[in-house]
Enzyme design. Structure first.
Site, PDB file in Angstrom:
ATOM      1  N   CYS A 120     -46.919   6.066 -35.315  1.00 29.42           N
ATOM      2  CA  CYS A 120     -46.592   4.927 -36.178  1.00 29.42           C
ATOM      3  C   CYS A 120     -46.629   3.675 -35.306  1.00 29.42           C
ATOM      4  O   CYS A 120     -45.833   3.541 -34.374  1.00 29.42           O
ATOM      5  CB  CYS A 120     -45.206   5.161 -36.779  1.00 29.42           C
ATOM      6  SG  CYS A 120     -44.635   3.785 -37.779  1.00 29.42           S
ATOM      7  N   GLU A 145     -42.169  -1.844 -31.047  1.00 30.78           N
ATOM      8  CA  GLU A 145     -41.909  -0.413 -30.972  1.00 30.78           C
ATOM      9  C   GLU A 145     -43.028   0.422 -31.586  1.00 30.78           C
ATOM     10  O   GLU A 145     -43.663   0.023 -32.556  1.00 30.78           O
ATOM     11  CB  GLU A 145     -40.562  -0.107 -31.638  1.00 30.78           C
ATOM     12  CG  GLU A 145     -39.436  -0.809 -30.876  1.00 30.78           C
ATOM     13  CD  GLU A 145     -38.028  -0.509 -31.357  1.00 30.78           C
ATOM     14  OE1 GLU A 145     -37.138  -0.462 -30.505  1.00 30.78           O
ATOM     15  OE2 GLU A 145     -37.810  -0.340 -32.576  1.00 30.78           O
ATOM     16  N   CYS A 192     -38.049   4.933 -40.618  1.00 35.08           N
ATOM     17  CA  CYS A 192     -38.640   3.835 -41.400  1.00 35.08           C
ATOM     18  C   CYS A 192     -37.642   2.702 -41.538  1.00 35.08           C
ATOM     19  O   CYS A 192     -36.504   2.908 -41.939  1.00 35.08           O
ATOM     20  CB  CYS A 192     -38.978   4.286 -42.814  1.00 35.08           C
ATOM     21  SG  CYS A 192     -39.992   5.728 -42.907  1.00 35.08           S
ATOM     22  N   CYS A 217     -41.594  -9.648 -38.301  1.00 35.51           N
ATOM     23  CA  CYS A 217     -42.259  -9.662 -39.599  1.00 35.51           C
ATOM     24  C   CYS A 217     -41.728 -10.846 -40.395  1.00 35.51           C
ATOM     25  O   CYS A 217     -40.561 -11.201 -40.277  1.00 35.51           O
ATOM     26  CB  CYS A 217     -41.969  -8.367 -40.360  1.00 35.51           C
ATOM     27  SG  CYS A 217     -42.929  -8.188 -41.882  1.00 35.51           S
ATOM     28  N   LEU A 227     -43.816  -0.181 -52.736  1.00 38.11           N
ATOM     29  CA  LEU A 227     -43.528  -0.630 -54.103  1.00 38.11           C
ATOM     30  C   LEU A 227     -42.024  -0.895 -54.273  1.00 38.11           C
ATOM     31  O   LEU A 227     -41.618  -1.994 -54.632  1.00 38.11           O
ATOM     32  CB  LEU A 227     -44.041   0.426 -55.094  1.00 38.11           C
ATOM     33  CG  LEU A 227     -44.064   0.035 -56.564  1.00 38.11           C
ATOM     34  CD1 LEU A 227     -44.909  -1.194 -56.818  1.00 38.11           C
ATOM     35  CD2 LEU A 227     -44.599   1.207 -57.411  1.00 38.11           C
ATOM     36  N   SER A 264     -50.170   0.525 -44.309  1.00 38.26           N
ATOM     37  CA  SER A 264     -49.128   0.318 -45.313  1.00 38.26           C
ATOM     38  C   SER A 264     -48.883  -1.179 -45.473  1.00 38.26           C
ATOM     39  O   SER A 264     -48.722  -1.899 -44.494  1.00 38.26           O
ATOM     40  CB  SER A 264     -47.840   1.018 -44.876  1.00 38.26           C
ATOM     41  OG  SER A 264     -46.817   0.785 -45.819  1.00 38.26           O
TER      42      SER A 264
HETATM   43  N1  SAH Z   1     -44.956  -4.127 -43.711  1.00 32.73           N
HETATM   44  C1  SAH Z   1     -45.623  -2.904 -44.100  1.00 32.73           C
HETATM   45  C2  SAH Z   1     -45.515  -1.860 -43.036  1.00 32.73           C
HETATM   46  C3  SAH Z   1     -44.136  -1.291 -42.831  1.00 32.73           C
HETATM   47  S1  SAH Z   1     -44.179   0.356 -43.315  1.00 32.73           S
HETATM   48  C4  SAH Z   1     -45.074  -2.445 -45.431  1.00 32.73           C
HETATM   49  O1  SAH Z   1     -44.141  -3.067 -45.921  1.00 32.73           O
HETATM   50  O2  SAH Z   1     -45.590  -1.521 -46.012  1.00 32.73           O
HETATM   51  C5  SAH Z   1     -42.548   0.826 -43.260  1.00 32.73           C
HETATM   52  C6  SAH Z   1     -42.061   1.409 -44.575  1.00 32.73           C
HETATM   53  O3  SAH Z   1     -40.643   1.627 -44.459  1.00 32.73           O
HETATM   54  C7  SAH Z   1     -42.259   0.444 -45.711  1.00 32.73           C
HETATM   55  O4  SAH Z   1     -42.534   1.115 -46.902  1.00 32.73           O
HETATM   56  C8  SAH Z   1     -40.912  -0.202 -45.755  1.00 32.73           C
HETATM   57  O5  SAH Z   1     -40.679  -0.829 -46.973  1.00 32.73           O
HETATM   58  C9  SAH Z   1     -40.005   0.963 -45.513  1.00 32.73           C
HETATM   59  N2  SAH Z   1     -38.666   0.561 -45.083  1.00 32.73           N
HETATM   60  C10 SAH Z   1     -38.289  -0.637 -44.617  1.00 32.73           C
HETATM   61  N3  SAH Z   1     -36.977  -0.645 -44.332  1.00 32.73           N
HETATM   62  C11 SAH Z   1     -36.520   0.588 -44.625  1.00 32.73           C
HETATM   63  C12 SAH Z   1     -35.239   1.199 -44.495  1.00 32.73           C
HETATM   64  N4  SAH Z   1     -34.206   0.543 -44.011  1.00 32.73           N
HETATM   65  N5  SAH Z   1     -35.136   2.488 -44.866  1.00 32.73           N
HETATM   66  C13 SAH Z   1     -36.212   3.165 -45.324  1.00 32.73           C
HETATM   67  N6  SAH Z   1     -37.431   2.643 -45.442  1.00 32.73           N
HETATM   68  C14 SAH Z   1     -37.586   1.362 -45.097  1.00 32.73           C
END
Ligand code: SAH
Length: 371
Positions: free
Chosen positions: A108, A95, A342, A115, A223, A200
């Site tokens: 995005c 997606e 996200c 993953c 984080l 990210s």
């Molecule tokens: N794998 C990379 C890229 C993904 S970015 C990473 O972890 O940074 C997507 C962002 O959304 C990340 O910060 C991830 O932790 C966050 N995320 C994942 N699941 C989420 C959710 N259910 N609700 C809100 N944010 C979420």
């Protein structure tokens, strides 16, 4: 044979120049012309490239192609966010999401089919991991979005920012993600400034050191917890690369790149990581550092055991951080009515991982530590 033709989409400039020289006996400026056609004008058909000699176009047809993934579905949110599912093969889909805002438009993009990082609060993690995307499949997401939006680089463009925040862990697909990002930055590619391309990561420390040497983009780090005990649970890679190691890599990255700051993403999970004490711990970690916090209200998905923190708790969390001198903002949820927010991207993934990171500690790719 058609399948032997080289896909020019995503070829780094130097490689494209070498290709036209070696395979077609053409001058380097031909490569530059091709890049303009592919990325500026979104061409996929050599025949349409009117400023190239007819013979040269015919020659190109025989050895090259411009091939992009196919769109399976498009969904448009009430807030204007658009999500495309792209076919990777008969069964797999990834997606891509476009998020329009008054002053910018963010695309995005995904870096993997699924993953393997296994973060406990992420929908993509539930799907498991199938494979890395190729450079063409990563760049192809931008190419397609540009076509669908009727966009092109330059004045008034619709895609002003690209974030690698879709499905996948971009640093686990380092080999293909870095060349793709070079196309985003190249002035004959998508011509974006390095502050408008954001990678990210969940915290693959060795690859952060490598990236610091090789490619200049903005870094965002997931984080999500202010201490190792909690982060081990939420982001399992933390058991391999704990917070202090991760933060050291982050500051090194900024030093090397002369960057302004790192954005730390922090998902707000009700009763898990959203108490004022957590905010204070976070402030101790980040005080005096070039860091910004981006608080992401948790987005629910089927089967999750977590809940979103109440709005008041998120605001209070932000205020505690701000009082402690940390810049923190709350990310506005976009596109959640079409599961485009996200952590909601699920695509279609056939899990091929025997062991996922959270279950047992395995490194997603052999890693080299460069220090
Ligand atoms: N794998 C990379 C890229 C993904 S970015 C990473 O972890 O940074 C997507 C962002 O959304 C990340 O910060 C991830 O932790 C966050 N995320 C994942 N699941 C989420 C959710 N259910 N609700 C809100 N944010 C979420």
């Amino acid at each position: 044979m058609a399948s032997d033709r080289v896909n020019l989409l995503g070829l780094p400039r130097a490689e494209l120049e070498a290709f036209v020289a070696e395979r077609l006996g053409a001058k380097p400026f031909r490569a530059r012309q091709l890049m303009k056609w592919i990325y500026r004008r979104g061409a996929s058909d050599f025949a349409a490239m009117s400023d190239l000699a007819k013979d040269f176009r015919a020659q190109l047809e025989t050895v090259a192609k411009i091939s992009v993934p196919e769109i399976v579905t498009e969904q448009v949110s009430a807030d204007g966010t658009r999500k495309w599912m792209l076919r990777m093969d008969e069964v797999q889909g990834i997606e891509t999401v476009y998020i329009p805002e008054p002053d910018r438009g963010t695309l995005c993009i995904s870096s993997q089919v699924g993953c393997a990082m296994d973060c406990s609060f992420c929908a993509t993690a539930q799907q498991g991991f199938n494979r890395n995307l190729s450079v063409a499949e990563i760049v192809g997401q931008v190419w397609l979005a540009q076509r669908e939006l009727g966009d092109s680089p330059g004045e008034g463009r619709k895609i002003t920012n690209i974030v690698l925040m879709g499905m996948g862990e971009p640093l686990a697909n380092y080999r293909n993600v870095v060349p793709a990002m070079r196309i985003f930055l190249d002035d004959l590619g998508y011509d974006l400034s390095r502050r408008r391309v954001t990678l990210s990561t969940s915290g693959l420390v060795p690859q952060i050191y490598k990236l610091a040497e090789e490619c200049n983009v903005a870094l965002a780090v997931s984080l999500h917890a202010p201490n190792d005990e909690l982060r081990n649970e939420l982001v399992p890679i933390n058991r391999i690369h704990p917070i202090d190691e991760l933060l050291t890599a982050c500051w090194h990255y900024l030093d090397k790149q002369n960057g302004r700051s790192i954005t730390f993403e922090y998902v707000m999970l009700d009763g898990i990581n959203d108490r004022p004490e957590h905010a204070k711990q976070l402030a101790r970690l980040l005080r005096g550092r070039p860091a910004k916090l981006n608080l992401i209200p948790f987005n629910v998905f089927p089967g999750t055991r977590y809940r979103r923190s109440p709005a008041a708790a998120i605001v209070r969390f932000r205020d505690v951080l701000n009082d402690q001198g940390i810049i923190a903002t709350i990310r506005r949820t976009r596109g959640d009515d079409i599961d485009a927010a996200c952590g909601q991207l699920a695509g279609r993934v056939t899990d091929r991982t025997l062991v996922r990171l959270g279950k047992k500690l395995v490194s997603p790719e052999p890693t080299v530590v460069l220090r």
